[in-house]
Write a protein that holds these residues in place. Structure first.
Motif, PDB file in Angstrom:
ATOM      1  N   UNK A  85      19.009  -1.888   9.177  1.00  3.35           N
ATOM      2  CA  UNK A  85      19.088  -2.329  10.573  1.00  3.35           C
ATOM      3  C   UNK A  85      17.761  -2.939  11.015  1.00  3.35           C
ATOM      4  N   UNK A  86      16.660  -2.367  10.528  1.00  3.88           N
ATOM      5  CA  UNK A  86      15.323  -2.826  10.893  1.00  3.88           C
ATOM      6  C   UNK A  86      14.461  -2.890   9.628  1.00  3.88           C
ATOM      7  N   UNK A  87      13.721  -3.976   9.468  1.00  5.48           N
ATOM      8  CA  UNK A  87      12.814  -4.140   8.320  1.00  5.48           C
ATOM      9  C   UNK A  87      11.380  -4.194   8.812  1.00  5.48           C
ATOM     10  N   UNK A  88      10.505  -3.386   8.190  1.00  4.76           N
ATOM     11  CA  UNK A  88       9.070  -3.411   8.487  1.00  4.76           C
ATOM     12  C   UNK A  88       8.405  -4.233   7.398  1.00  4.76           C
ATOM     13  N   UNK A  89       7.723  -5.296   7.770  1.00  6.03           N
ATOM     14  CA  UNK A  89       7.225  -6.269   6.786  1.00  6.03           C
ATOM     15  C   UNK A  89       5.720  -6.507   6.918  1.00  6.03           C
ATOM     16  N   UNK A  90       4.981  -6.209   5.842  1.00  6.01           N
ATOM     17  CA  UNK A  90       3.565  -6.541   5.784  1.00  6.01           C
ATOM     18  C   UNK A  90       3.443  -8.059   5.586  1.00  6.01           C
ATOM     19  N   UNK A  91       2.361  -8.666   6.074  1.00  8.15           N
ATOM     20  CA  UNK A  91       2.178 -10.110   5.892  1.00  8.15           C
ATOM     21  C   UNK A  91       1.518 -10.439   4.556  1.00  8.15           C
ATOM     22  N   UNK A  92       0.535  -9.632   4.158  1.00  6.99           N
ATOM     23  CA  UNK A  92      -0.226  -9.926   2.934  1.00  6.99           C
ATOM     24  C   UNK A  92       0.290  -9.061   1.787  1.00  6.99           C
ATOM     25  N   UNK A  93       1.099  -9.661   0.933  1.00  9.16           N
ATOM     26  CA  UNK A  93       1.620  -8.944  -0.237  1.00  9.16           C
ATOM     27  C   UNK A  93       1.525  -9.846  -1.463  1.00  9.16           C
ATOM     28  N   UNK A 104       0.844  -1.202   0.000  1.00  3.99           N
ATOM     29  CA  UNK A 104       0.000   0.000   0.000  1.00  3.99           C
ATOM     30  C   UNK A 104       0.883   1.258   0.000  1.00  3.99           C
ATOM     31  N   UNK A 105       0.929   1.990  -1.127  1.00  2.00           N
ATOM     32  CA  UNK A 105       1.785   3.182  -1.221  1.00  2.00           C
ATOM     33  C   UNK A 105       1.504   4.221  -0.145  1.00  2.00           C
ATOM     34  N   UNK A 106       0.225   4.402   0.212  1.00  2.00           N
ATOM     35  CA  UNK A 106      -0.119   5.418   1.217  1.00  2.00           C
ATOM     36  C   UNK A 106       0.486   5.096   2.584  1.00  2.00           C
ATOM     37  N   UNK A 107       0.472   3.815   2.937  1.00  2.00           N
ATOM     38  CA  UNK A 107       1.077   3.420   4.214  1.00  2.00           C
ATOM     39  C   UNK A 107       2.585   3.660   4.177  1.00  2.00           C
ATOM     40  N   UNK A 108       3.209   3.299   3.051  1.00  6.16           N
ATOM     41  CA  UNK A 108       4.661   3.530   2.922  1.00  6.16           C
ATOM     42  C   UNK A 108       4.981   5.022   3.030  1.00  6.16           C
TER      43      UNK A 108
END
Length: 210
Positions: free
Chosen positions: A55-63, A16-20
């Motif tokens: 250093x830290x990765x933010x990962x969505x589950x549903x992609x 989701x571009x808006x969340x990014x």
């Protein structure tokens, strides 16, 4: 001469571009953080991780293409020290457990990004783990439950799609009697009253997605 504080370098993977964009704005306002890469799929996340070593990765589950859990497994297989925070709308214990077993260090609901993300990033960067209280409670509630087998999840997914026993048997190349047995086990394991109730529980806990 004082040295510059070391920046926490962050990768965000979400379709989701808006969340990014929202996270980019949040992170960009922090003096100790820097967004170094973005990805819209699990495969892109892996490629960007290799390129930028965040250093830290933010990962969505549903992609699309590759989901977050598969991406976490792949990343942690190659980079055991990767620090990954799962971003999701799902509170289901099954999804949480899969993500934690895959190697995620924290779990954050998307509705709390504005209020909690920065603190969670700093905590994970410093080696801590974070799970919201309601998710921890959900995990505890189902800790002793029997897991659904892969085949039972297949059956439940087809039930959710509106298929009867005959159609499920044809699609899975098994007998109707076997389907009935699977459904009986599913109802028992989930504590469900009927097929519709089983689907509702299956979605809530994260066994299946619609």
């Amino acid at each position: 001469m004082a040295t510059e504080p070391k920046l926490i370098r962050i990768l965000i993977a979400d379709d989701h571009p808006l969340l990014r964009e929202g996270i980019a704005a949040l992170v960009g306002a922090e003096p100790d953080m820097k967004l170094v890469a973005q990805a819209a799929t699990g495969r892109e996340a892996i490629a960007q991780f290799k390129l930028n070593r965040p250093d830290v990765t933010l990962m969505d589950l549903q992609m699309p293409d590759m989901g977050g859990i598969e991406a976490i497994i792949a990343l942690r297989g190659e980079f055991p020290n990767a620090r990954i925070i799962v971003l999701t709308t799902y509170t289901g214990d099954v999804q949480v457990l899969r993500a934690l077993k895959a190697g995620a260090r924290a779990y954050l609901l998307k509705g709390r990004v504005n209020t909690e993300l920065l603190e969670v990033i700093r905590a994970v960067h410093s080696g801590q783990k974070r799970i919201p209280p309601e998710i921890a409670a959900e995990l505890a509630e189902h800790a002793t439950d029997d897991d659904l087998s892969v085949r039972e999840i297949d059956v439940l997914r087809l039930v959710a799609a509106g298929n009867g026993n005959k159609e499920i048997a044809a699609q899975l190349l098994i007998t109707e009697e076997t389907v009935k047995n699977h459904v009986t086990h599913i109802l028992s394991k989930l504590g469900a009253n009927d097929r519709t109730h089983a689907v509702t529980i299956g979605i809530k806990r994260g066994f299946i997605q619609l």
